[in-house]
Scaffold this active site. Sequence first.
Site, PDB file in Angstrom:
ATOM      1  N   GLN A   1     -49.327  22.094  14.696  1.00  0.00           N
ATOM      2  CA  GLN A   1     -49.318  22.404  16.135  1.00  0.00           C
ATOM      3  C   GLN A   1     -48.016  23.092  16.508  1.00  0.00           C
ATOM      4  O   GLN A   1     -47.845  23.527  17.642  1.00  0.00           O
ATOM      5  CB  GLN A   1     -49.442  21.100  16.939  1.00  0.00           C
ATOM      6  CG  GLN A   1     -50.715  20.328  16.663  1.00  0.00           C
ATOM      7  CD  GLN A   1     -50.641  18.917  17.264  1.00  0.00           C
ATOM      8  OE1 GLN A   1     -51.008  18.700  18.405  1.00  0.00           O
ATOM      9  NE2 GLN A   1     -50.160  17.965  16.488  1.00  0.00           N
ATOM     10  N   ASN A   2     -47.091  23.154  15.561  1.00  0.00           N
ATOM     11  CA  ASN A   2     -45.756  23.682  15.865  1.00  0.00           C
ATOM     12  C   ASN A   2     -45.750  25.211  15.899  1.00  0.00           C
ATOM     13  O   ASN A   2     -46.370  25.854  15.059  1.00  0.00           O
ATOM     14  CB  ASN A   2     -44.749  23.181  14.837  1.00  0.00           C
ATOM     15  CG  ASN A   2     -44.651  21.665  14.832  1.00  0.00           C
ATOM     16  OD1 ASN A   2     -45.107  21.020  15.775  1.00  0.00           O
ATOM     17  ND2 ASN A   2     -44.087  21.104  13.782  1.00  0.00           N
TER      18      ASN A   2
ATOM     19  N   ASP B   1     -42.819  26.772  15.642  1.00  0.00           N
ATOM     20  CA  ASP B   1     -41.680  27.220  14.823  1.00  0.00           C
ATOM     21  C   ASP B   1     -42.206  27.713  13.475  1.00  0.00           C
ATOM     22  O   ASP B   1     -43.397  27.596  13.176  1.00  0.00           O
ATOM     23  CB  ASP B   1     -40.644  26.093  14.662  1.00  0.00           C
ATOM     24  CG  ASP B   1     -41.170  24.905  13.857  1.00  0.00           C
ATOM     25  OD1 ASP B   1     -41.638  25.113  12.720  1.00  0.00           O
ATOM     26  OD2 ASP B   1     -41.110  23.762  14.350  1.00  0.00           O
TER      27      ASP B   1
ATOM     28  N   HIS C   1     -51.587  26.277  17.283  1.00  0.00           N
ATOM     29  CA  HIS C   1     -51.067  26.556  18.627  1.00  0.00           C
ATOM     30  C   HIS C   1     -50.253  27.846  18.686  1.00  0.00           C
ATOM     31  O   HIS C   1     -49.489  28.065  19.617  1.00  0.00           O
ATOM     32  CB  HIS C   1     -50.220  25.373  19.129  1.00  0.00           C
ATOM     33  CG  HIS C   1     -51.040  24.154  19.451  1.00  0.00           C
ATOM     34  ND1 HIS C   1     -50.494  22.920  19.726  1.00  0.00           N
ATOM     35  CD2 HIS C   1     -52.387  23.989  19.534  1.00  0.00           C
ATOM     36  CE1 HIS C   1     -51.471  22.047  19.974  1.00  0.00           C
ATOM     37  NE2 HIS C   1     -52.630  22.665  19.850  1.00  0.00           N
TER      38      HIS C   1
ATOM     39  N   CYS D   1     -46.379  47.570  23.863  1.00  0.00           N
ATOM     40  CA  CYS D   1     -47.076  47.048  22.682  1.00  0.00           C
ATOM     41  C   CYS D   1     -46.819  48.009  21.521  1.00  0.00           C
ATOM     42  O   CYS D   1     -46.997  49.215  21.669  1.00  0.00           O
ATOM     43  CB  CYS D   1     -48.579  46.960  22.978  1.00  0.00           C
ATOM     44  SG  CYS D   1     -49.578  46.736  21.496  1.00  0.00           S
TER      45      CYS D   1
ATOM     46  N   GLY E   1     -45.853  13.247  12.567  1.00  0.00           N
ATOM     47  CA  GLY E   1     -44.948  13.668  13.640  1.00  0.00           C
ATOM     48  C   GLY E   1     -45.635  14.194  14.884  1.00  0.00           C
ATOM     49  O   GLY E   1     -45.136  15.124  15.513  1.00  0.00           O
TER      50      GLY E   1
ATOM     51  N   ASN F   1     -45.169   8.723  11.035  1.00  0.00           N
ATOM     52  CA  ASN F   1     -44.547   9.062  12.322  1.00  0.00           C
ATOM     53  C   ASN F   1     -43.338   8.169  12.545  1.00  0.00           C
ATOM     54  O   ASN F   1     -43.155   7.175  11.837  1.00  0.00           O
ATOM     55  CB  ASN F   1     -45.575   8.866  13.452  1.00  0.00           C
ATOM     56  CG  ASN F   1     -45.307   9.734  14.664  1.00  0.00           C
ATOM     57  OD1 ASN F   1     -44.917  10.900  14.531  1.00  0.00           O
ATOM     58  ND2 ASN F   1     -45.489   9.193  15.853  1.00  0.00           N
TER      59      ASN F   1
ATOM     60  N   GLU G   1     -42.881   6.386  15.147  1.00  0.00           N
ATOM     61  CA  GLU G   1     -43.393   5.154  15.774  1.00  0.00           C
ATOM     62  C   GLU G   1     -44.902   5.317  15.927  1.00  0.00           C
ATOM     63  O   GLU G   1     -45.410   6.435  15.801  1.00  0.00           O
ATOM     64  CB  GLU G   1     -42.748   4.974  17.154  1.00  0.00           C
ATOM     65  CG  GLU G   1     -43.051   6.155  18.047  1.00  0.00           C
ATOM     66  CD  GLU G   1     -42.131   6.286  19.250  1.00  0.00           C
ATOM     67  OE1 GLU G   1     -41.164   5.541  19.352  1.00  0.00           O
ATOM     68  OE2 GLU G   1     -42.434   7.161  20.080  1.00  0.00           O
TER      69      GLU G   1
ATOM     70  N   ALA H   1     -39.277  11.480   9.606  1.00  0.00           N
ATOM     71  CA  ALA H   1     -40.112  12.304   8.724  1.00  0.00           C
ATOM     72  C   ALA H   1     -39.403  12.635   7.407  1.00  0.00           C
ATOM     73  O   ALA H   1     -40.041  12.682   6.351  1.00  0.00           O
ATOM     74  CB  ALA H   1     -40.512  13.591   9.441  1.00  0.00           C
TER      75      ALA H   1
HETATM   76  N1  APR Z   1     -39.821  11.886  12.382  1.00  0.00           N
HETATM   77  C1  APR Z   1     -41.136  11.647  12.604  1.00  0.00           C
HETATM   78  N2  APR Z   1     -41.687  11.620  13.817  1.00  0.00           N
HETATM   79  C2  APR Z   1     -40.883  11.834  14.880  1.00  0.00           C
HETATM   80  C3  APR Z   1     -39.500  12.085  14.731  1.00  0.00           C
HETATM   81  C4  APR Z   1     -38.970  12.093  13.421  1.00  0.00           C
HETATM   82  N3  APR Z   1     -37.670  12.318  13.176  1.00  0.00           N
HETATM   83  N4  APR Z   1     -38.974  12.244  15.967  1.00  0.00           N
HETATM   84  C5  APR Z   1     -39.973  12.106  16.840  1.00  0.00           C
HETATM   85  N5  APR Z   1     -41.137  11.856  16.191  1.00  0.00           N
HETATM   86  C6  APR Z   1     -42.478  11.640  16.756  1.00  0.00           C
HETATM   87  C7  APR Z   1     -42.491  10.994  18.117  1.00  0.00           C
HETATM   88  O1  APR Z   1     -42.448   9.582  17.983  1.00  0.00           O
HETATM   89  C8  APR Z   1     -43.809  11.492  18.684  1.00  0.00           C
HETATM   90  O2  APR Z   1     -44.878  10.605  18.345  1.00  0.00           O
HETATM   91  O3  APR Z   1     -43.070  12.903  16.920  1.00  0.00           O
HETATM   92  C9  APR Z   1     -44.029  12.835  17.981  1.00  0.00           C
HETATM   93  C10 APR Z   1     -43.842  14.066  18.856  1.00  0.00           C
HETATM   94  O4  APR Z   1     -44.803  14.070  19.869  1.00  0.00           O
HETATM   95  P1  APR Z   1     -44.882  15.255  20.959  1.00  0.00           P
HETATM   96  O5  APR Z   1     -43.550  15.513  21.518  1.00  0.00           O
HETATM   97  O6  APR Z   1     -45.966  14.908  21.898  1.00  0.00           O
HETATM   98  O7  APR Z   1     -45.269  16.542  20.068  1.00  0.00           O
HETATM   99  P2  APR Z   1     -46.705  16.985  19.528  1.00  0.00           P
HETATM  100  O8  APR Z   1     -47.537  15.798  19.215  1.00  0.00           O
HETATM  101  O9  APR Z   1     -46.463  17.971  18.458  1.00  0.00           O
HETATM  102  O10 APR Z   1     -47.311  17.716  20.792  1.00  0.00           O
HETATM  103  C11 APR Z   1     -48.577  18.329  20.687  1.00  0.00           C
HETATM  104  O11 APR Z   1     -48.372  19.275  22.858  1.00  0.00           O
HETATM  105  O12 APR Z   1     -46.992  20.228  24.441  1.00  0.00           O
HETATM  106  C12 APR Z   1     -47.963  20.481  23.495  1.00  0.00           C
HETATM  107  O13 APR Z   1     -48.443  22.512  22.434  1.00  0.00           O
HETATM  108  C13 APR Z   1     -47.507  21.443  22.420  1.00  0.00           C
HETATM  109  O14 APR Z   1     -48.068  21.473  20.074  1.00  0.00           O
HETATM  110  C14 APR Z   1     -47.629  20.651  21.140  1.00  0.00           C
HETATM  111  C15 APR Z   1     -48.638  19.579  21.511  1.00  0.00           C
END
Ligand code: APR
Length: 240
Positions: free
Chosen positions: A92-93, A95, A110, A137, A177, A204, A206, A222
Amino acid sequence: MQFGDIVILTGAGISKESGIETFRDRDGLWSKVNMEDVATPEGFARDPKYVLDFHNRCRRDLRGDNIRPNAAHDALARLEREWPGQVLLVTQNVDDLHDRAGSGNLIHMHGEMFKTRCDACGDIHDREDDTTLETPCPACGQAGGVRPHVVWFGEMPFQMDEIQAAVGSCSLFMSIGTSGVVYPAAGFVQEAIFRARAHTVELNLEPSEGASMFAEQHYGPATEVVPTFVDKLLAGQASF
Ligand code: APR
């Protein structure tokens, strides 16, 4: 040990230790900017310059010298190289850290911060520099239609047919993550269980929103839990 196909879903948590903020953690991006202003088609229609400037800043931040793939990205690239079955990485990242780590069978569901596309002709092109409302473009030359190639809220993620076919036939589904609140990605675990009867693992920091759906869970940063789990898989010690 089984050599079945693996599907891995990653989210912002895997890049956190590379210096990229997550979205929903206490200090996450959505605590600093209003996501409706910067990540919806309506926000873009209202104030395109504001949205382009926001994405320009994100792109520049991601090019920082300190931003590089971490041990978790590296471990997943190694898994793809060494696993005898197919490994599909769905991120979903936006980057490019999985790309830089060497993952090749990779879907950016995404979109990608280092691409823009043209609303006039549909061309998708690499983008390193800033864009403005005057940016032409590179394919059709028209200005005014170049937008970030990222999926905003309310838009359809990319390559969903391909992802759903892989999730529906994998032996192991891993979620790494991600908070598990954004669909359709948050629903992949149920598809893996009910359509593929796959083993499911959450790695994850948590427990996520959907933690109880996973057959196996490991919690921690991670850079620790992902290499450990990949080592176990490649050593034939994983129990699925
Ligand atoms: N290692 C592992 N997990 C981690 C770490 C780490 N160091 N730090 C944070 N996390 C976990 C958090 O506990 C959380 O559950 O990563 C998760 C990040 O969740 P979000 O911020 O909601 O990110 P994500 O799930 O990727 O979001 C999904 O939402 O805003 C949209 O398009 C955006 O792709 C994104 C989508």
